[in-house]
Write a protein that holds these residues in place. Structure first.
Motif, PDB file in Angstrom:
ATOM      1  N   THR A  18      -5.749   9.812  -3.889  1.00 21.93           N
ATOM      2  CA  THR A  18      -6.231   8.929  -4.954  1.00 21.93           C
ATOM      3  C   THR A  18      -5.157   7.910  -5.342  1.00 21.93           C
ATOM      4  O   THR A  18      -3.988   8.258  -5.532  1.00 21.93           O
ATOM      5  N   LYS A  19      -5.560   6.668  -5.469  1.00 20.25           N
ATOM      6  CA  LYS A  19      -4.658   5.607  -5.923  1.00 20.25           C
ATOM      7  C   LYS A  19      -4.565   5.677  -7.446  1.00 20.25           C
ATOM      8  O   LYS A  19      -5.529   5.396  -8.150  1.00 20.25           O
ATOM      9  N   VAL A  20      -3.386   6.068  -7.951  1.00 11.36           N
ATOM     10  CA  VAL A  20      -3.238   6.308  -9.385  1.00 11.36           C
ATOM     11  C   VAL A  20      -2.087   5.481  -9.963  1.00 11.36           C
ATOM     12  O   VAL A  20      -1.151   5.098  -9.251  1.00 11.36           O
ATOM     13  N   LEU A  21      -2.189   5.225 -11.251  1.00 11.92           N
ATOM     14  CA  LEU A  21      -1.103   4.618 -12.030  1.00 11.92           C
ATOM     15  C   LEU A  21      -0.701   5.625 -13.106  1.00 11.92           C
ATOM     16  O   LEU A  21      -1.516   5.982 -13.962  1.00 11.92           O
ATOM     17  N   ILE A  22       0.540   6.102 -13.041  1.00  7.81           N
ATOM     18  CA  ILE A  22       1.019   7.105 -13.989  1.00  7.81           C
ATOM     19  C   ILE A  22       2.272   6.581 -14.674  1.00  7.81           C
ATOM     20  O   ILE A  22       3.168   6.036 -14.024  1.00  7.81           O
ATOM     21  N   VAL A  23       2.337   6.729 -15.995  1.00  6.68           N
ATOM     22  CA  VAL A  23       3.550   6.427 -16.753  1.00  6.68           C
ATOM     23  C   VAL A  23       4.050   7.714 -17.392  1.00  6.68           C
ATOM     24  O   VAL A  23       3.306   8.385 -18.126  1.00  6.68           O
ATOM     25  N   LEU A  24       5.284   8.069 -17.090  1.00  7.63           N
ATOM     26  CA  LEU A  24       5.951   9.208 -17.727  1.00  7.63           C
ATOM     27  C   LEU A  24       7.023   8.627 -18.633  1.00  7.63           C
ATOM     28  O   LEU A  24       8.053   8.131 -18.166  1.00  7.63           O
ATOM     29  N   THR A  61       7.874  18.539 -11.903  1.00  7.19           N
ATOM     30  CA  THR A  61       6.610  19.236 -12.172  1.00  7.19           C
ATOM     31  C   THR A  61       5.438  18.290 -12.439  1.00  7.19           C
ATOM     32  O   THR A  61       4.281  18.703 -12.369  1.00  7.19           O
ATOM     33  N   LEU A  62       5.738  17.023 -12.739  1.00  4.25           N
ATOM     34  CA  LEU A  62       4.662  16.073 -13.036  1.00  4.25           C
ATOM     35  C   LEU A  62       4.445  15.048 -11.925  1.00  4.25           C
ATOM     36  O   LEU A  62       3.328  14.553 -11.746  1.00  4.25           O
ATOM     37  N   ALA A  63       5.493  14.717 -11.198  1.00 11.27           N
ATOM     38  CA  ALA A  63       5.389  13.693 -10.150  1.00 11.27           C
ATOM     39  C   ALA A  63       6.465  13.954  -9.099  1.00 11.27           C
ATOM     40  O   ALA A  63       7.426  13.211  -8.978  1.00 11.27           O
ATOM     41  N   GLY A  64       6.275  15.026  -8.352  1.00 13.81           N
ATOM     42  CA  GLY A  64       7.317  15.496  -7.448  1.00 13.81           C
ATOM     43  C   GLY A  64       7.827  14.472  -6.469  1.00 13.81           C
ATOM     44  O   GLY A  64       9.016  14.142  -6.455  1.00 13.81           O
ATOM     45  N   ASN A  65       6.942  13.886  -5.633  1.00 10.81           N
ATOM     46  CA  ASN A  65       7.377  12.888  -4.663  1.00 10.81           C
ATOM     47  C   ASN A  65       6.187  12.052  -4.230  1.00 10.81           C
ATOM     48  O   ASN A  65       5.050  12.264  -4.676  1.00 10.81           O
ATOM     49  N   CYS A  66       6.428  11.132  -3.329  1.00 10.65           N
ATOM     50  CA  CYS A  66       5.392  10.181  -2.923  1.00 10.65           C
ATOM     51  C   CYS A  66       4.202  10.859  -2.250  1.00 10.65           C
ATOM     52  O   CYS A  66       3.081  10.334  -2.284  1.00 10.65           O
ATOM     53  N   ASN A  67       4.424  12.023  -1.633  1.00 12.99           N
ATOM     54  CA  ASN A  67       3.339  12.704  -0.928  1.00 12.99           C
ATOM     55  C   ASN A  67       2.282  13.277  -1.870  1.00 12.99           C
ATOM     56  O   ASN A  67       1.211  13.692  -1.425  1.00 12.99           O
ATOM     57  N   TRP A  68       2.573  13.329  -3.143  1.00 15.90           N
ATOM     58  CA  TRP A  68       1.610  13.864  -4.105  1.00 15.90           C
ATOM     59  C   TRP A  68       0.441  12.903  -4.361  1.00 15.90           C
ATOM     60  O   TRP A  68      -0.602  13.330  -4.858  1.00 15.90           O
ATOM     61  N   ASN A  86       0.804  -1.216   0.000  1.00 15.47           N
ATOM     62  CA  ASN A  86       0.000   0.000   0.000  1.00 15.47           C
ATOM     63  C   ASN A  86       0.840   1.270   0.000  1.00 15.47           C
ATOM     64  O   ASN A  86       0.317   2.370   0.158  1.00 15.47           O
ATOM     65  N   ASP A  87       2.163   1.120  -0.188  1.00 16.98           N
ATOM     66  CA  ASP A  87       3.005   2.320  -0.229  1.00 16.98           C
ATOM     67  C   ASP A  87       2.892   2.990  -1.591  1.00 16.98           C
ATOM     68  O   ASP A  87       2.354   2.435  -2.537  1.00 16.98           O
ATOM     69  N   VAL A  88       3.382   4.218  -1.668  1.00 12.60           N
ATOM     70  CA  VAL A  88       3.484   4.920  -2.955  1.00 12.60           C
ATOM     71  C   VAL A  88       4.861   4.606  -3.512  1.00 12.60           C
ATOM     72  O   VAL A  88       5.866   4.774  -2.832  1.00 12.60           O
ATOM     73  N   ARG A  89       4.905   4.172  -4.754  1.00 16.06           N
ATOM     74  CA  ARG A  89       6.167   3.639  -5.273  1.00 16.06           C
ATOM     75  C   ARG A  89       6.483   4.201  -6.658  1.00 16.06           C
ATOM     76  O   ARG A  89       5.649   4.193  -7.550  1.00 16.06           O
ATOM     77  N   PHE A  90       7.732   4.702  -6.807  1.00 14.62           N
ATOM     78  CA  PHE A  90       8.264   5.103  -8.099  1.00 14.62           C
ATOM     79  C   PHE A  90       9.103   3.952  -8.648  1.00 14.62           C
ATOM     80  O   PHE A  90       9.933   3.391  -7.923  1.00 14.62           O
ATOM     81  N   PRO A 147      -2.313   6.367  -1.227  1.00  7.35           N
ATOM     82  CA  PRO A 147      -1.735   5.053  -0.921  1.00  7.35           C
ATOM     83  C   PRO A 147      -1.952   4.059  -2.056  1.00  7.35           C
ATOM     84  O   PRO A 147      -3.024   4.013  -2.666  1.00  7.35           O
ATOM     85  N   GLY A 148      -0.920   3.253  -2.333  1.00 14.05           N
ATOM     86  CA  GLY A 148      -0.995   2.238  -3.377  1.00 14.05           C
ATOM     87  C   GLY A 148      -0.665   2.735  -4.765  1.00 14.05           C
ATOM     88  O   GLY A 148      -0.665   1.944  -5.724  1.00 14.05           O
ATOM     89  N   SER A 149      -0.382   4.023  -4.914  1.00 15.01           N
ATOM     90  CA  SER A 149      -0.095   4.579  -6.240  1.00 15.01           C
ATOM     91  C   SER A 149       1.241   4.072  -6.772  1.00 15.01           C
ATOM     92  O   SER A 149       2.167   3.782  -6.015  1.00 15.01           O
ATOM     93  N   ARG A 150       1.326   4.003  -8.120  1.00 14.97           N
ATOM     94  CA  ARG A 150       2.570   3.585  -8.780  1.00 14.97           C
ATOM     95  C   ARG A 150       2.867   4.576  -9.906  1.00 14.97           C
ATOM     96  O   ARG A 150       2.000   4.870 -10.735  1.00 14.97           O
TER      97      ARG A 150
END
Length: 919
Positions: free
Chosen positions: A303-309, A320-327, A219-223, A330-333
């Motif tokens: 919001t739990k999101v899936l983003i591909v840059l 500017t698009l994905a600064g850090n995990c706090n943005w 459930n962590d936010v992960r890059f 929970p569970g976002s990738r």
């Protein structure tokens, strides 16, 4: 009446008819009765939208009694799965029953996935067609037009009702039920990526690796970063991951070509695209960069999101698009693809997947898909060419696709021509793609890239750094590090490795500096270009390096002795690197650039160098087979010189005073057969790590004491006149004295506590061997092959506990020569006793549990062999065992040894033993 989602999938290209095979136009077909249109179906529709399953909604008024729309039947055929909402009035609609019959037909014909939902009805009533369903069919049977279809409808309903579905009871929470249904639908859609039409060659292993990094259960936010050279499949992998898992997230966005799009439209446009994909931006809302950061951070933090840059190349793009995990919730990738690994490191991306090239089998499959539209080469006449293209591409998917596609339908002579052309010129599409990484480099990084592409691919990194550092326009350590981080270079076992396609790309960049006159290019490596420039004296100040490969033994090309101009180097003021092979200098040479850092000139046939030549920056001086009688004075005053190599210079008679070359690390005079003296100044070379005097047959001795504190490797092999070994430094690691005339070793050899290898093979005059040799704690390899027959070994091995390899071949050893107790050789793995005259071996050899290889080749008198460890491989010659008895009961060779010999692959074992003992 129905809804469908319209996300297209990718067909397989493994079938020859793939260009015309079905493409799934829709993901989900919703079959429902109008009574649920504005309640359950509407809620399910919206829930699917939130999971990026985009339903198609048919809002047209349905005319009672009219035939079912042809478009709906086509939509069913073009859908990957169907959800059937079985409500009380479902069976009363002939439209719904027609849809259902078509769904069952597709389910049976092509395994369409079907999920029934029993909406406020009992599943058993649907299966047995009771209640509302029985009444509906009774009504249909009264209509003559439906009589032939009713049984088909009944069978279809029964078949669907028997499937595992979901039952919504009247008093059940509908919103929670819908969440569970969406999860089921998402799960079934996720498996689609494993269907043949989604298969991408070599993708399975990448997806498995990425699964470990994604760890969707956490459930962590992960890059997660995906890095690698252009054309290696980073974007394709990210796309597969996005499609496979996006349904497990509340929202998602895939932004392609971040690098180029941010340059063209600015980063604000990308921020707006991300928010728009998430359905979080009003069309009228205007942003600037800082506002975009605040909006993304504030609206996605829960919001739990899936983003591909995709294809990020600047730090600010990530910031500017994905600064850090706090943005993010929970569970976002957040998946980032880039050629720049350091960019990921700077952004503290903890999980980085360096994408690898295709394996040979995978590469051949992909190439054949493009070239033949099949998974395998259908024509054996083309198989060798296919393998040649696969080797050329070296696992690079883009190259395999581009070249394979180009060759589709072409005749064999075109294939052969393209293969030859590709060795020199890349296909334009590949060149353009690969050049993107090069164009993003700084000036010094570009220079380093081109130096490696033209001259140093596969070379030792430290050597390249030594050759190129300390110049105003070159910073090799940092530039090499940058090239590695930008996926343009790898370092394996301390060597620099550039992908062959990148090397061709780099060389083409240099060629295009001037396509007509090679003398106006920065680097020359082709022999034809080098000969033209030297022969016509057309070199200019632009030339920085001339490095020609050594002729192979089968080549006979030698430059015409009259062709090289004595002034050939006069205009090349910026020349740093020279490597020239087999050039005859019958007219002499009037000038050489003083800025040289490498001078490698094989078979330098002139006995002098230009008087003006003062190469004060020279780092390596390599002149194999030179004609010098003595070394020029200019070569003896080089403070930066680290390597001097005059191998094969048979006219040299002495090694001169080297006090003017204090930085020397490697001194090589191998094969200088007339050399008989070494100047005492050699003892002052504090940085010398290698001294190679192999096959200097006239050399009798070295200075009495050469306490070289850094000397690691001393080679005197084949110095047949060398009889007096001096006192030597204590840091020596390898000492080769094989084939010398030494009679004894100095007592000081016991102080060589770091010595790992000692070669005394063929030292026929060695009669006194110091017992202190057994005190060498680091010795791993000892070679005494062909040594004197009077050599005593009785008390020799007691302290050699680190010894791994021992070669006692051809020493004329008799019974008793080997000590009875071999327990001191506790680390021994390889023992060569070939060519000796004993009849038996010590029983203690059976206790050598680590012994892997034992060579008894040509031990013709051997009669008794102890039982050996089961892991020991024996290397006998011919029918040696016919003369051997075993110490085991019965008096004949043990069945264990016979079986090992019979079952072993003889030739393979023989090769292994020969490699181990250097035979």
């Amino acid at each position: 009446m129905a809804s469908t989602s319209n996300i297209q999938t990718t067909p397989s290209s493994s079938d020859p008819s793939s260009c015309s095979e079905r493409r799934w136009k829709y993901q989900v077909f919703l079959s429902f009765r109008g009574e649920t249109r504005y309640t359950f179906t509407s809620h399910l529709y919206n829930a699917l939208l939130e999971k990026f399953i985009m339903p198609f909604k048919d809002d047209a008024r349905l005319e009672i009694g009219t035939p079912i729309k042809k478009e709906l039947l086509e939509a069913i055929k073009e859908s990957r799965m169907a959800v059937v909402i079985l409500s009380k009035e479902y069976a009363s609609s002939t439209w719904c029953l027609e849809e259902l019959a078509k769904i069952v037909e597709c389910m049976n014909d092509r395994e369409m996935k079907v999920v029934p939902i029993f909406y406020h009805v009992e599943p058993r009533d649907v299966r047995h067609q009771k209640g509302n369903f029985g009444d509906a069919f009774a009504q249909h049977e009264q209509n003559p037009e439906n009589k032939e279809k009713v049984q088909t409808w009944k069978n279809a309903l029964k078949e669907v009702a028997n499937l595992a579905g979901r039952h919504l009871k009247i008093n059940e929470d509908e919103s929670e039920f819908i969440k569970r249904v969406v999860k089921v639908i998402s799960g079934k859609l996720i498996t689609l990526i494993d269907d043949p039409e989604y298969n991408l060659v070599g993708m399975d292993s990448h997806v498995k690796e990425m699964n470990l990094h994604l760890d969707l259960a956490s459930n962590d936010v992960r890059f997660i970063g995906i890095c690698g050279m252009s054309g290696m499949g980073k974007t394709t992998l990210a796309d597969v991951i996005f499609k496979k898992f996006k349904h497990q997230f509340r929202a998602g966005s895939f932004i392609t070509n971040v690098s180029s799009r941010s340059k063209e439209k600015g980063v604000v446009a990308l921020q707006e695209k991300l928010l728009s994909d998430m359905k979080l931006k009003d069309d009228q809302e205007k942003l600037d960069e800082l506002m975009g950061i605040d909006v993304i951070r504030s609206r996605l933090c829960g919001t739990k999101v899936l983003i591909v840059l995709d294809d990020v190349d600047k730090q600010e793009q990530l910031e500017t698009l994905a600064g850090n995990c706090n943005w993010f919730g929970p569970g976002s990738r957040i998946i980032v693809t880039t050629k720049d690994r350091h960019l990921l490191t700077r952004h503290t991306v903890p999980f980085i997947y360096p994408i690898k090239g295709l394996l040979k089998k995978e590469a051949l499959q992909l190439f054949c898909q493009q070239a033949f539209h099949t998974d395998q080469c259908p024509d054996q006449d083309f198989l060798d060419l296919c393998n040649d293209f696969v080797s050329y591409a070296n696992g690079h998917p883009l190259t395999l696709k581009v070249l394979g596609g180009f060759l589709f339908g072409k005749e064999k002579y075109i294939w052969t021509s393209l293969l030859a052309k590709s060795q020199v010129f890349l296909h334009k599409d590949i060149q353009v793609e690969l050049e993107k990484g090069f164009k993003a480099l700084g000036d010094t990084e570009k220079n380093m890239f081109l130096d490696i592409a033209c001259f140093f691919n596969g070379e030792d990194k430290l050597r390249v750094v030594d050759l190129l550092e300390d110049t105003s326009d070159c910073f090799p350590d940092i530039d090499i590090d940058t090239l590695v981080n930008k996926s343009l270079l790898t370092i394996l076992e301390r060597k620099l490795w550039m992908h062959g396609l990148l090397q061709i790309m780099g060389r083409e960049i240099v060629r295009c500096e001037d396509c007509v006159e090679p003398g106006k290019r920065s680097r020359l490596w082709r022999r034809d270009d080098i000969f033209e420039v030297l022969g016509e004296n057309s070199g200019t100040h632009k030339v920085q390096g001339i490095m020609s490969s050594t002729l192979s033994p089968h080549q006979e090309e030698v430059l015409d002795p009259e062709a090289i101009d004595p002034e050939a180097f006069s205009n090349m003021k910026k020349l740093r690197l020279i490597k020239i092979c087999d050039v005859n200098l019958s007219r002499g040479l009037n000038s050489l650039p003083n800025g040289l850092r490498l001078m490698e000139w094989h078979q330098y046939s002139w006995r002098n160098i230009p008087k003006s030549f003062q190469p004060r920056n020279l780092v390596e001086l390599i002149m194999h087979r030179s004609s010098f009688l003595q070394l020029p004075t200019a070569f003896l005053k080089l403070k930066k010189l680290k390597v001097m190599d005059f191998s094969g210079s048979e006219n040299l008679m002495m090694i001169p005073d080297f006090s003017g070359c204090p930085s020397l690390q490697k001194l090589i005079f191998e094969g200088c057969t007339r050399l008989d003296k070494v100047h005492p100044s050699i003892g002052a070379l504090k940085h010398l790590i290698l001294l190679n005097l192999k096959d200097c047959k006239c050399l009798r001795s070295l200075p009495h004491e050469i306490n070289l504190e850094s000397l690691n490797l001393l080679i005197l092999s084949g110095c047949s006149s060398f009889s007096k070994f001096p006192e030597i430094g204590q840091n020596l690691s390898e000492l080769y004295l094989d084939g010398t005339a030494i009679e004894e070793l100095p007592l000081s050899i016991q102080h060589l506590t770091r010595l790992t290898l000692l070669n005394l093979g063929e030292c026929k005059k060695l009669s006194v061997f110091p017992s202190d040799i057994c005190c060498l704690p680091a010795l791993k390899t000892l070679i005494l092959s062909g040594s004197t027959p009077t050599l005593s070994l009785r008390n020799f091995f007691s302290g050699l506990t680190s010894l791994v390899t021992l070669d006692l071949s051809d020493c004329n050893l008799l019974d008793g020569a080997l000590p009875d107790d071999l327990s001191g050789l506790s680390s021994l793995e390889i023992l060569n006793l070939s060519g000796n005259n004993f009849t038996r071996l010590p029983d203690s050899i059976s206790q050598q549990q680590k012994l892997k290889l034992l060579s008894l080749y040509n031990c013709k008198k051997l009669q008794l062999l102890p039982n050996l460890p089961s892991t020991t491989q024996i290397f006998p010659s011919g029918n040696i065992f016919s003369n051997i008895a075993s110490t085991s009961a019965g008096g004949s060779i043990s069945e264990d040894i016979k079986l090992r010999e019979a079952s072993g692959v003889g030739s393979a074992r023989k090769r292994k033993m020969e490699e181990a003992f250097g035979q």
